[in-house]
Design an enzyme around this catalytic site. Sequence first.
Site, PDB file in Angstrom:
ATOM      1  N   ARG A 261      32.235  23.463  38.106  1.00 34.34           N
ATOM      2  CA  ARG A 261      33.312  22.920  37.284  1.00 34.34           C
ATOM      3  C   ARG A 261      32.863  22.599  35.859  1.00 34.34           C
ATOM      4  O   ARG A 261      33.668  22.523  34.946  1.00 34.34           O
ATOM      5  CB  ARG A 261      33.856  21.623  37.914  1.00 34.34           C
ATOM      6  CG  ARG A 261      34.211  21.728  39.393  1.00 34.34           C
ATOM      7  CD  ARG A 261      35.392  22.644  39.607  1.00 34.34           C
ATOM      8  NE  ARG A 261      35.873  22.591  40.978  1.00 34.34           N
ATOM      9  CZ  ARG A 261      35.986  23.638  41.762  1.00 34.34           C
ATOM     10  NH1 ARG A 261      35.640  24.840  41.319  1.00 34.34           N
ATOM     11  NH2 ARG A 261      36.450  23.518  42.990  1.00 34.34           N
ATOM     12  N   HIS A 262      31.576  22.420  35.660  1.00 33.70           N
ATOM     13  CA  HIS A 262      31.076  21.830  34.411  1.00 33.70           C
ATOM     14  C   HIS A 262      29.738  22.467  34.041  1.00 33.70           C
ATOM     15  O   HIS A 262      28.693  21.953  34.446  1.00 33.70           O
ATOM     16  CB  HIS A 262      30.908  20.328  34.635  1.00 33.70           C
ATOM     17  CG  HIS A 262      30.533  19.537  33.429  1.00 33.70           C
ATOM     18  ND1 HIS A 262      29.237  19.424  32.981  1.00 33.70           N
ATOM     19  CD2 HIS A 262      31.281  18.782  32.590  1.00 33.70           C
ATOM     20  CE1 HIS A 262      29.197  18.619  31.924  1.00 33.70           C
ATOM     21  NE2 HIS A 262      30.423  18.232  31.670  1.00 33.70           N
ATOM     22  N   PHE A 263      29.699  23.550  33.311  1.00 31.62           N
ATOM     23  CA  PHE A 263      30.802  24.298  32.719  1.00 31.62           C
ATOM     24  C   PHE A 263      30.768  25.720  33.266  1.00 31.62           C
ATOM     25  O   PHE A 263      29.741  26.152  33.774  1.00 31.62           O
ATOM     26  CB  PHE A 263      30.677  24.358  31.192  1.00 31.62           C
ATOM     27  CG  PHE A 263      30.626  23.021  30.519  1.00 31.62           C
ATOM     28  CD1 PHE A 263      31.785  22.315  30.243  1.00 31.62           C
ATOM     29  CD2 PHE A 263      29.413  22.447  30.170  1.00 31.62           C
ATOM     30  CE1 PHE A 263      31.751  21.086  29.595  1.00 31.62           C
ATOM     31  CE2 PHE A 263      29.373  21.210  29.529  1.00 31.62           C
ATOM     32  CZ  PHE A 263      30.540  20.529  29.248  1.00 31.62           C
TER      33      PHE A 263
END
Length: 678
Positions: A567-569
């Site tokens: 999710r990041h990133f």
Amino acid sequence: MTEVLEFVGEPFDAVAWTTPPPEPAPRHDAAPEPGPVARPEPASPHTQEAAVQAVPAPAESAPPAASTLAELRTVLVSAHSGALRAQAALQRRLLGLPGRAAASGVLVRVSDEAAFKPLARSAVTRLGATELRRLAVGDLAEVFGAGYDQEDCNPEVRLAAGAELALAEVTALQLRGGAGRRGRVLARRVPGADPVDAAVQAAQVFALYTGLHLCLADARFVRVDPQVTRIEQSAEADGDDAVEVEVEWIDLVPRPGLRVRARCGGTLVTDVAVALHERPGVPVGPERGGFPARWLGRMSSLGERVLLSEFQLAHLARGDQGIALGPEFAHYTGIKATRIPTGGLLLVDRIVTLQGERGKLDSATYRTEYDSPADSWYYADTANASMPNCVYMETSLQSALLIGYHLGATLSRPDETQSLRNLGGTATVLREVDLRDTTIRQDSALVGTTDMPGSTLQSFTYTLSADGEPFYAGETLFGYFSEQALANQTGLDAGRSVPTWLEQNPGSGMRTLDVAARRADPAAPLCSRDHLSLLDDLTVVDGGGQYGKGYLHAERTIDPEDWFFARHFHLDPVIPGSLGVETVIQAMQEWLLDSGLADGMRDPGFVLPVGVPFTWKYRGQFLPTDGSSTLEVHVKQVQRKSGRLRLTADASMWKPGLRIYELTDIAVELRENGAAPW
């Protein structure tokens, strides 16, 4: 700006390469984003035919080594590159959700964190013949409510698109229904109506119900022909006119759409895919310069025409950056580049207004919105009475950074891979507020931009409001860093390996709190769970630490498949700094519960303390390949007021060999339900 935001350059450039700087590193490749319908090759990032394209690239390589130090760095960079490629593949698997249902018909359940977030919510869950006819003529807001109004946009977005209605009624609209928990529609079809038409129209109803049309201004439904299979009618079936639809895939990238499987009496209809596409030639993103030539169709929570919507921000996170921010950014698509988080960590929805000009990075102001539904994953997973601190930090920092990137912070070096990192800030909770089912509006300002070798630094201020009243304010510093600058980070202590307090005081009396065992008890109160299970055990030294009031120490193994890396990133995985801070907060909460100080409190709950400025400083990031993280907390102050207990501390976090986080005046508060404000 406060002192904590003053940037010191040597942590990023203290140990220079002993050879000339390498050529810009090759970019990571990416598979095309999945979509529910077939599309022609894109002619422009702004037209119906636009789609996310793969950008093939050779594997990354480290710069040539000319010394023992350079050789060591080469090995580390190579390992990091391999981890990034592995994480990119993992992310495509976790986020794409493109695979067909298993032959058995069992759908893979989506986690609550990864669940699709509707663009609008409606209390309407049943539709009779009258409501279906209204949808067929485009009266969407009349059926689902004011949140579905787009003024005079989307005249062709309507159920059945002028064909005969195949549905007689919809008996249930379930946002998280079905085996996969992606959505479910129960309906009855008109006697004699074609099962395929009924399945397609049920999918269209769900698309409208989730507001997929709201991020486009002049769209229409498109579909592909599904597969049809005759099946045996089960004894439990509701009859030949029953329609049951389960959503297999729903997303905004590359275009808003969904794919479902349906059972219509004795007919199984699979691969029913519908999407909303703009009419040919209609723009779906900003023009050159960053502003749309015309309104893109999205309304704010207060009925204003917004600049950019969930659609553009989803593309900024993991799709076509030309659609997101304009043609100048199209070359960043499919490669490692600056992005905002995705999935459940994408915590900004809309850019409402912007006062600034692309290329002018000295100042700008803007307003954003984030909807925080009560069923969001973090409310279920936090030990807090309302929103956890990590979401306060993430939503505010994501909103703040957007404007600097939108104005072109990276465009002066378009061929250089640049990663975005937060460097620090100070934030204060202004009032205690429950943010469930609230739209957070944030007013932010770009204060200034500083160019440095290998990096660009930008400072911001921001204020968050709910129902028109401010509740959180802060200032922060972000940096855009070249790959060489990131590789040369030396932490908070100029590359020196600084021991923890526990390592310096090995004879201290220690005890251990088994946090994982407490979490394993479903009845355990005030416990962070699931996606916020960030702490397993905690070492305590009573009376220890810098202030002699208590010391906490914990280590955590970093698993490259931890959910947040996907999710990041996108294509640049690091642990969010906010989750590092959240881990420290959980350590403080567990100690507070174990200390006995809260004994006798009635119906207590954790809240974010009001009026306590909290300062953080980051000089590095946790990577999937780092193996472990270490934290320590020095208890600074314990305060009591009627029905309330507040703990304040200072803390640090280490990756192997380097201290990279420093937290000052981090605080947690336990209060009885209904206690007077502090």
